[in-house]
Design a protein around this motif. Structure first.
Motif, short mmCIF file in Angstrom:
data_model
loop_
_atom_site.label_atom_id
_atom_site.label_comp_id
_atom_site.label_asym_id
_atom_site.label_seq_id
_atom_site.Cartn_x
_atom_site.Cartn_y
_atom_site.Cartn_z
N ALA A 1 9.22 9.76 -5.93
CA ALA A 1 10.17 9.63 -7.04
C ALA A 1 9.73 10.49 -8.22
O ALA A 1 10.55 11.17 -8.85
CB ALA A 1 10.30 8.17 -7.46
N GLY A 2 8.44 10.49 -8.52
CA GLY A 2 7.93 11.30 -9.62
C GLY A 2 8.09 12.79 -9.37
O GLY A 2 8.45 13.55 -10.27
N GLY B 1 5.72 19.79 -4.35
CA GLY B 1 5.99 18.76 -3.35
C GLY B 1 5.59 19.21 -1.95
O GLY B 1 5.10 18.41 -1.14
N LEU B 2 5.80 20.49 -1.67
CA LEU B 2 5.42 21.04 -0.37
C LEU B 2 3.91 20.97 -0.17
O LEU B 2 3.43 20.65 0.93
CB LEU B 2 5.92 22.48 -0.25
CG LEU B 2 5.74 23.16 1.09
CD1 LEU B 2 6.56 22.44 2.16
CD2 LEU B 2 6.17 24.62 1.00
N TYR C 1 10.79 17.80 -10.52
CA TYR C 1 11.56 18.99 -10.12
C TYR C 1 12.90 19.01 -10.84
O TYR C 1 13.31 20.02 -11.41
CB TYR C 1 11.77 19.01 -8.61
CG TYR C 1 12.77 20.06 -8.18
CD1 TYR C 1 12.42 21.41 -8.23
CD2 TYR C 1 14.06 19.72 -7.79
CE1 TYR C 1 13.33 22.39 -7.87
CE2 TYR C 1 14.98 20.70 -7.44
CZ TYR C 1 14.60 22.02 -7.47
OH TYR C 1 15.52 22.99 -7.14
N TRP C 2 13.60 17.87 -10.81
CA TRP C 2 14.93 17.81 -11.42
C TRP C 2 14.88 18.09 -12.92
O TRP C 2 15.78 18.69 -13.48
CB TRP C 2 15.56 16.43 -11.16
CG TRP C 2 16.98 16.37 -11.59
CD1 TRP C 2 17.47 15.77 -12.70
CD2 TRP C 2 18.11 16.96 -10.94
NE1 TRP C 2 18.82 15.92 -12.78
CE2 TRP C 2 19.24 16.67 -11.70
CE3 TRP C 2 18.26 17.71 -9.77
CZ2 TRP C 2 20.51 17.10 -11.36
CZ3 TRP C 2 19.52 18.13 -9.42
CH2 TRP C 2 20.64 17.82 -10.22
N ASP D 1 0.81 -1.21 0.00
CA ASP D 1 0.00 0.00 0.00
C ASP D 1 0.84 1.27 0.00
O ASP D 1 0.35 2.34 -0.32
CB ASP D 1 -0.93 0.02 1.21
CG ASP D 1 -1.97 -1.10 1.15
OD1 ASP D 1 -2.35 -1.47 0.03
OD2 ASP D 1 -2.39 -1.57 2.20
N TYR D 2 2.11 1.17 0.39
CA TYR D 2 2.97 2.35 0.43
C TYR D 2 3.71 2.58 -0.89
O TYR D 2 4.33 3.63 -1.06
CB TYR D 2 3.97 2.25 1.57
CG TYR D 2 3.31 2.24 2.94
CD1 TYR D 2 2.45 3.26 3.33
CD2 TYR D 2 3.54 1.21 3.83
CE1 TYR D 2 1.84 3.26 4.56
CE2 TYR D 2 2.93 1.19 5.08
CZ TYR D 2 2.08 2.22 5.44
OH TYR D 2 1.47 2.22 6.66
N TYR D 3 3.65 1.67 -1.82
CA TYR D 3 4.32 1.85 -3.10
C TYR D 3 3.85 3.09 -3.87
O TYR D 3 4.67 3.77 -4.48
CB TYR D 3 4.22 0.60 -3.96
CG TYR D 3 5.08 -0.54 -3.46
CD1 TYR D 3 6.32 -0.31 -2.88
CD2 TYR D 3 4.65 -1.85 -3.56
CE1 TYR D 3 7.10 -1.34 -2.42
CE2 TYR D 3 5.43 -2.90 -3.10
CZ TYR D 3 6.65 -2.64 -2.53
OH TYR D 3 7.44 -3.65 -2.06
N PRO D 4 2.55 3.40 -3.87
CA PRO D 4 2.14 4.62 -4.57
C PRO D 4 2.81 5.88 -3.99
O PRO D 4 3.13 6.81 -4.73
CB PRO D 4 0.62 4.67 -4.36
CG PRO D 4 0.22 3.26 -4.12
CD PRO D 4 1.38 2.63 -3.41
#
Length: 151
Positions: free
Chosen positions: A13-14, A29-30, A19-20, A4-7
């Motif tokens: 990561a996305g 993200g904030l 951002y990068w 359940d934590y994979y999303p």
């Protein structure tokens, strides 16, 4: 680690990639982080109210918090607090809110919208500097809204 934590891991990561690559500023993200904290707090409040028979948090409020980016905090709240994990209708609407939020985030990366996001952020920065000058608040705003690289 529970599946359940994979999303949440994929979202982080996305967002880092986004951002990068220069698609979104840190501010995005904030927003997810703050919305997740609020969402988790709402789940904790509702769980406590469910145990004590107090006034409950409306399901629409829980769903709205997920829709505006708080779904990672909602997932953690559901799993850690073991709350709202059995009601199928709630889980279906929750999944729809997550998909809508991810769809909106993806939409920000489309060729027509990404430049508009950049334009409106720059307009907001310019407005803030004109209104308030360069001070600590506007410096923080400029840091949170700057893009890593130009596209």
């Amino acid at each position: 680690m529970k599946i359940d934590y994979y999303p949440i891991i994929l979202l982080v990561a996305g967002l880092l990639y986004s951002y990068w690559s220069g698609y979104t500023p840190v501010f995005i993200g904030l927003v997810y982080g703050i919305a997740s904290i609020v969402s988790f707090a709402l789940y904790a409040k509702d769980k406590k109210a469910a145990k004590t028979g107090a006034w409950r948090v409306q399901e629409n409020t829980l769903h709205f918090s997920a829709l505006v980016g708080g779904w990672p905090g909602a997932i953690i709240g559901q799993q850690q607090l073991r709350h709202k994990t059995q009601k199928v209708s709630f889980r279906i609407v929750f999944a729809i809110t997550v998909l809508l939020n991810i769809g909106l985030l993806g939409w920000l990366h489309t060729p027509n919208i990404a430049p508009k996001l950049r334009y409106y952020i720059y307009k907001t920065e310019s407005w803030a500097v004109k209104q308030f000058g360069i001070n600590t608040g506007t410096r923080i705003l400029l840091e949170l809204t700057k893009f890593h690289r130009l596209q």
